[in-house]
Structures are given as C-alpha cells and as structure tokens.
Design a protein around this motif. Structure first.
Motif, PDB file in Angstrom:
ATOM      1  N   THR A  63      43.914 -33.270  20.801  1.00  0.00           N
ATOM      2  CA  THR A  63      44.304 -31.967  21.346  1.00  0.00           C
ATOM      3  C   THR A  63      43.527 -31.733  22.639  1.00  0.00           C
ATOM      4  OG1 THR A  63      42.614 -30.739  20.094  1.00  0.00           O
ATOM      5  CG2 THR A  63      44.769 -31.050  19.054  1.00  0.00           C
TER       6      THR A  63
ATOM      7  N   ARG B 135      42.988 -28.789  25.659  1.00  0.00           N
ATOM      8  CA  ARG B 135      43.210 -27.407  26.065  1.00  0.00           C
ATOM      9  C   ARG B 135      42.570 -27.199  27.442  1.00  0.00           C
ATOM     10  NH1 ARG B 135      46.156 -28.260  22.599  1.00  0.00           N
ATOM     11  NH2 ARG B 135      46.408 -27.228  20.576  1.00  0.00           N
TER      12      ARG B 135
ATOM     13  N   ASP C  50      48.318 -26.913  27.420  1.00  0.00           N
ATOM     14  CA  ASP C  50      47.911 -27.327  26.084  1.00  0.00           C
ATOM     15  C   ASP C  50      48.672 -28.590  25.706  1.00  0.00           C
ATOM     16  OD1 ASP C  50      46.365 -25.086  26.000  1.00  0.00           O
ATOM     17  OD2 ASP C  50      47.736 -23.933  24.744  1.00  0.00           O
TER      18      ASP C  50
END
Length: 248
Positions: free
Chosen positions: A198, A200, A240
């Motif tokens: 992930t 961000r 994102d």
C-alpha cells in the motif's frame, strides 16, 4: 520494459545473535565557506538506526529486524534580508507587498517572510523478517517493510522570491508485506511469492501556513517577481495505491 530492475536480498537471522547500531550527524560547522567565502546558513542532518537478528528455534526459525530514522533541515538559499543569496528585488517594495497582504486581505504569509526559509526532509524506515525451515527442501520467508517520509518542496531564486507559505510538504507512507515459499521437488525448484503493498502519497501545505490563501504572483520590477499563497497544484493532490502481486 525500458529502464532497469533491481533485485534486493535482505539480511536474515542465523543461529547466532548479531546486532548493529550507527549514528551520523553534521551541521553548518562541518561545511566550508565555498567559493564566495560566505558562511553557510544554519542546517542540520542526523541519521541513526540499528538491527538485530538471531534464532527463534535452532536450525528451524529465525528473525531479523532493523530500524532507521533520518532528519534533515536545509536552508532554501535566498532571502530578502539576512543569510543566503540576496533577493534582487527592492526590500521596500517587498515590505509594501507584505503590508498589502496583511492590511488589505488580513493574510500572514508566515513568520519572518523576508528571512531565509528552512526545508525539512525526514523519514523512518522499519524492516522485519522471519525465516522458517518448514520441511526438508522447503523454506518460508515472511517480511514486512514500512517507510514514512516527508519532504518540504519549493525552490526560490534571486529573481523569483517565494514566501514560506509557497512551499508545500510531500508526505509518503508505504507498507509492503511479502510471503515467499521456496521448494525443491527432486531436481525441480519452485518459488511461490505473494506480495501486498500500500502506498499513500499526498501533498500538504507548509506547516507554518496560517490559513488557505490562493497563489499570488506579483511583478516588482522587470524580471523580478514574488509569490505567496498555497502552491497552485497542491490544493488536493493525493495518490493512493494498493498493489497485489502473486508469482509462482
């Protein structure tokens, strides 16, 4: 694909326990005056971290972990008064411009807007890994990597002066987990890998911003400008990413 690939192999634990530690730091007192024979403005750079690895079960299970932190504050290099290379615009016109922002629009572009602004670059990096000999010819690795970083972005010049609110902060947070099973079947080798990442990324206003204000560009003289307000591309800039990769 155009470009290049990097295959990084991280450390792993062993039957013995091993650890490391380090620290590095410097500031303006460790930098020469340069070709202009002018002392550099105040800045600091600090970096430290360590690692530890060893066994959970002899010959069966192992661990390794590391952590690192970095802090850097550097001057932008230009100011209307004080340190850095002097702005070529008239200080009187800069004072008049700042007065209009304050008295007409009730806006403050930051503390000491005529002084040299310092930008920060900080990050923390943590890594953990576990290795297991699950059976003869079968090794399982589970690892996780975490990175959190900020960087103040902005470049003023002697002909285009930016008050502190024109700088923005780029923030990144990345988590990456990988599970990998390496297996031998007779003379055959198989690698199974599952990775989940992930990312961000987003932009924030400069921490010293008093309130949102549109970008203002003013020409003080021919070829000499000054800018204030929120950087025009950073009002709502966010990306994102969620990445899942399965390879066998």
């Amino acid at each position: 694909f155009a470009g290049g690939g990097i295959n990084a192999i991280t450390k792993s634990g062993t039957n013995d326990f091993h650890g490391t530690g380090f620290y590095f730091g410097r500031n303006q007192n460790w930098v020469g005056k340069g070709v202009t024979d002018t002392k550099i403005s105040t800045f600091s750079e600090k970096q430290g971290g360590g690692s530890l690895g060893g066994r959970l079960l002899t010959n069966k299970a192992f661990f390794f972990g590391s952590g690192e932190a970095y802090r850097r504050v550097r001057p932008v290099g230009v100011s209307v008064n004080g340190t850095g290379v002097p702005f070529l615009g008239s200080e009187a016109l800069v004072d008049q411009y700042l007065g209009i922002l304050k008295n007409t629009y009730g806006y403050d572009p930051g503390a000491n807007p005529k002084s040299e602004f310092s930008r920060a670059t900080d990050n923390e990096k943590y890594f953990g890994r576990f290795d297991f000999n699950v059976a003869r010819g079968h090794q399982l690795t589970i690892r996780h990597n975490y990175v959190h970083a900020i960087s103040d972005i902005g470049t003023g010049s002697t002909t285009n002066y930016k008050t502190p609110d024109q700088f923005y902060r780029f923030v990144d947070k990345t988590n990456s987990s990988v599970a990998q099973l390496n297996s031998m079947f007779g003379r055959a080798v198989n690698e199974l890998r599952v990775a989940y990442t992930t990312v961000r990324d987003h932009r924030e206003p400069n921490p010293g911003e008093t309130r949102p204000f549109p970008q203002v560009n003013v020409t003080l003289a021919s070829g000499v400008t000054i800018q204030s307000g929120r950087e025009q591309f950073s009002g709502a800039n966010q990306l994102d990413q969620d990445i899942l990769e399965v390879t066998d």
